[in-house]
Design a protein around this motif. Structure first.
Motif, PDB file in Angstrom:
ATOM      1  N   GLN A 160      -8.299  -5.979  37.204  1.00 36.98           N
ATOM      2  CA  GLN A 160      -8.656  -6.557  38.127  1.00 36.98           C
ATOM      3  C   GLN A 160      -8.052  -6.405  39.360  1.00 36.98           C
ATOM      4  O   GLN A 160      -8.448  -6.559  40.483  1.00 36.98           O
ATOM      5  CB  GLN A 160      -8.574  -8.103  37.671  1.00 36.98           C
ATOM      6  CG  GLN A 160      -9.488  -8.569  36.405  1.00 36.98           C
ATOM      7  CD  GLN A 160     -10.992  -8.429  36.727  1.00 36.98           C
ATOM      8  OE1 GLN A 160     -11.261  -8.879  37.821  1.00 36.98           O
ATOM      9  NE2 GLN A 160     -11.502  -8.445  35.679  1.00 36.98           N
ATOM     10  N   TYR A 161      -6.842  -5.679  39.214  1.00 37.10           N
ATOM     11  CA  TYR A 161      -6.122  -5.609  40.505  1.00 37.10           C
ATOM     12  C   TYR A 161      -6.831  -4.292  41.486  1.00 37.10           C
ATOM     13  O   TYR A 161      -6.529  -4.524  42.570  1.00 37.10           O
ATOM     14  CB  TYR A 161      -4.745  -4.779  40.053  1.00 37.10           C
ATOM     15  CG  TYR A 161      -3.667  -6.147  39.709  1.00 37.10           C
ATOM     16  CD1 TYR A 161      -3.089  -6.677  40.499  1.00 37.10           C
ATOM     17  CD2 TYR A 161      -3.567  -6.235  38.302  1.00 37.10           C
ATOM     18  CE1 TYR A 161      -2.299  -7.754  40.560  1.00 37.10           C
ATOM     19  CE2 TYR A 161      -2.659  -7.544  37.938  1.00 37.10           C
ATOM     20  CZ  TYR A 161      -2.107  -8.233  38.889  1.00 37.10           C
ATOM     21  OH  TYR A 161      -1.226  -9.126  38.585  1.00 37.10           O
ATOM     22  N   GLN A 162      -7.674  -3.583  40.671  1.00 33.33           N
ATOM     23  CA  GLN A 162      -8.287  -2.682  41.425  1.00 33.33           C
ATOM     24  C   GLN A 162      -9.409  -3.231  42.184  1.00 33.33           C
ATOM     25  O   GLN A 162      -9.502  -2.877  43.588  1.00 33.33           O
ATOM     26  CB  GLN A 162      -9.191  -1.643  40.409  1.00 33.33           C
ATOM     27  CG  GLN A 162      -9.882  -0.598  40.949  1.00 33.33           C
ATOM     28  CD  GLN A 162     -11.374  -0.846  41.669  1.00 33.33           C
ATOM     29  OE1 GLN A 162     -12.114  -1.917  41.182  1.00 33.33           O
ATOM     30  NE2 GLN A 162     -11.766  -0.148  42.643  1.00 33.33           N
ATOM     31  N   ASP A 163      -9.945  -4.466  41.967  1.00 32.23           N
ATOM     32  CA  ASP A 163     -10.636  -5.186  42.796  1.00 32.23           C
ATOM     33  C   ASP A 163     -10.002  -5.601  43.696  1.00 32.23           C
ATOM     34  O   ASP A 163     -10.694  -5.784  45.217  1.00 32.23           O
ATOM     35  CB  ASP A 163     -11.676  -6.165  42.147  1.00 32.23           C
ATOM     36  CG  ASP A 163     -12.471  -7.070  42.900  1.00 32.23           C
ATOM     37  OD1 ASP A 163     -13.525  -6.369  43.411  1.00 32.23           O
ATOM     38  OD2 ASP A 163     -12.398  -8.324  43.051  1.00 32.23           O
ATOM     39  N   ILE A 164      -8.751  -6.151  43.628  1.00 32.33           N
ATOM     40  CA  ILE A 164      -8.094  -6.860  44.762  1.00 32.33           C
ATOM     41  C   ILE A 164      -7.649  -5.607  45.858  1.00 32.33           C
ATOM     42  O   ILE A 164      -7.614  -5.785  47.034  1.00 32.33           O
ATOM     43  CB  ILE A 164      -6.599  -7.497  43.968  1.00 32.33           C
ATOM     44  CG1 ILE A 164      -7.017  -8.602  43.433  1.00 32.33           C
ATOM     45  CG2 ILE A 164      -5.578  -7.651  45.393  1.00 32.33           C
ATOM     46  CD1 ILE A 164      -5.802  -9.165  42.505  1.00 32.33           C
TER      47      ILE A 164
END
Length: 226
Positions: A160-164
């Motif tokens: 999910q950090y990739q999307d951030i």
């Protein structure tokens, strides 16, 4: 080169460098040429380093950032699909393991009853031990599957950090685009480029002998006076 020639060179008494080069040994001449060539290469490198890059697709900042976000999102989607497939397979294997455990539990109960009623029959005791061992192995396998499922969920949370990060890059892109639009607006003129008077090619004071005509100069002055 003798010491006298070196002293004369340092004091400026020798003006003809060609004569000096004729007197130099061949090895000194080669060394001198190599040093001059290396110095020229260093200067060329400095010029290249100080030269702004051309506005190609490889050097356009927003273009590159758009490619990064697009490729990153595509790869992240592929990773999520693979993780989701693995997670579904693990859940299916957990269900299979639970069914196997149910059968083994019933087998253990059956052979315990048979071993109690027929203690002299060795095969019942042997099968009881085998089913107990199989039940233990099945429980360990189920625990491993459950732990793997939890690890998969942790990986999905980390992804999910990739999307951030993608959102942060997009925010930088939006700021850069806003600055670009602001600069374009700041230098915007009232006259369209197609209707704008062409610039004079030669103006008095240029190194070229060809000068601008009076009409060009008057048009240029009128343009600045608007």
């Amino acid at each position: 080169m003798t010491q006298e020639e070196l002293d004369a060179l340092m004091s400026g008494d020798i003006d003809d460098m060609d004569m000096l080069e004729d007197e130099l040994p061949e090895e000194d001449l080669e060394s001198f040429s190599v040093e001059k060539e290396e110095e020229s290469q260093v200067q060329d490198t400095k010029v290249c380093e100080n030269t702004p890059p051309l506005p190609t697709d490889e050097n356009k900042m927003v273009h590159q950032l758009d490619d990064v976000t697009k490729e990153s999102e595509e790869k992240a989607t592929q990773i999520f699909d693979i993780i989701d497939s693995i997670s579904n397979e693990l859940m299916e294997k957990e269900e299979n393991a639970n069914r196997v455990i149910e059968v083994l539990v019933s087998n253990v109960a059956l052979f315990e009853t048979l071993s109690t009623k027929f203690p002299d029959v060795q095969v019942f005791a042997t099968q009881l031990e085998k089913n107990k061992q199989a039940l233990q192995d099945a429980n360990e396998g189920l625990e491993t599957l459950q732990a793997s499922g939890e690890s998969i969920m942790s990986v999905m949370d980390i992804m999910q950090y990739q999307d951030i990060h993608r959102q942060k890059i997009e925010r930088v892109i939006n700021v850069m685009r806003a600055l670009s639009k602001y600069m374009n607006t700041l230098f915007e003129g009232k006259i369209e480029d197609a209707k704008r008077v062409s610039s004079a090619k030669h103006i008095p004071g240029d190194s070229s002998s060809e000068l601008a005509s009076n009409d060009d100069i008057e048009a240029l002055l009128e343009q600045f006076g608007q």
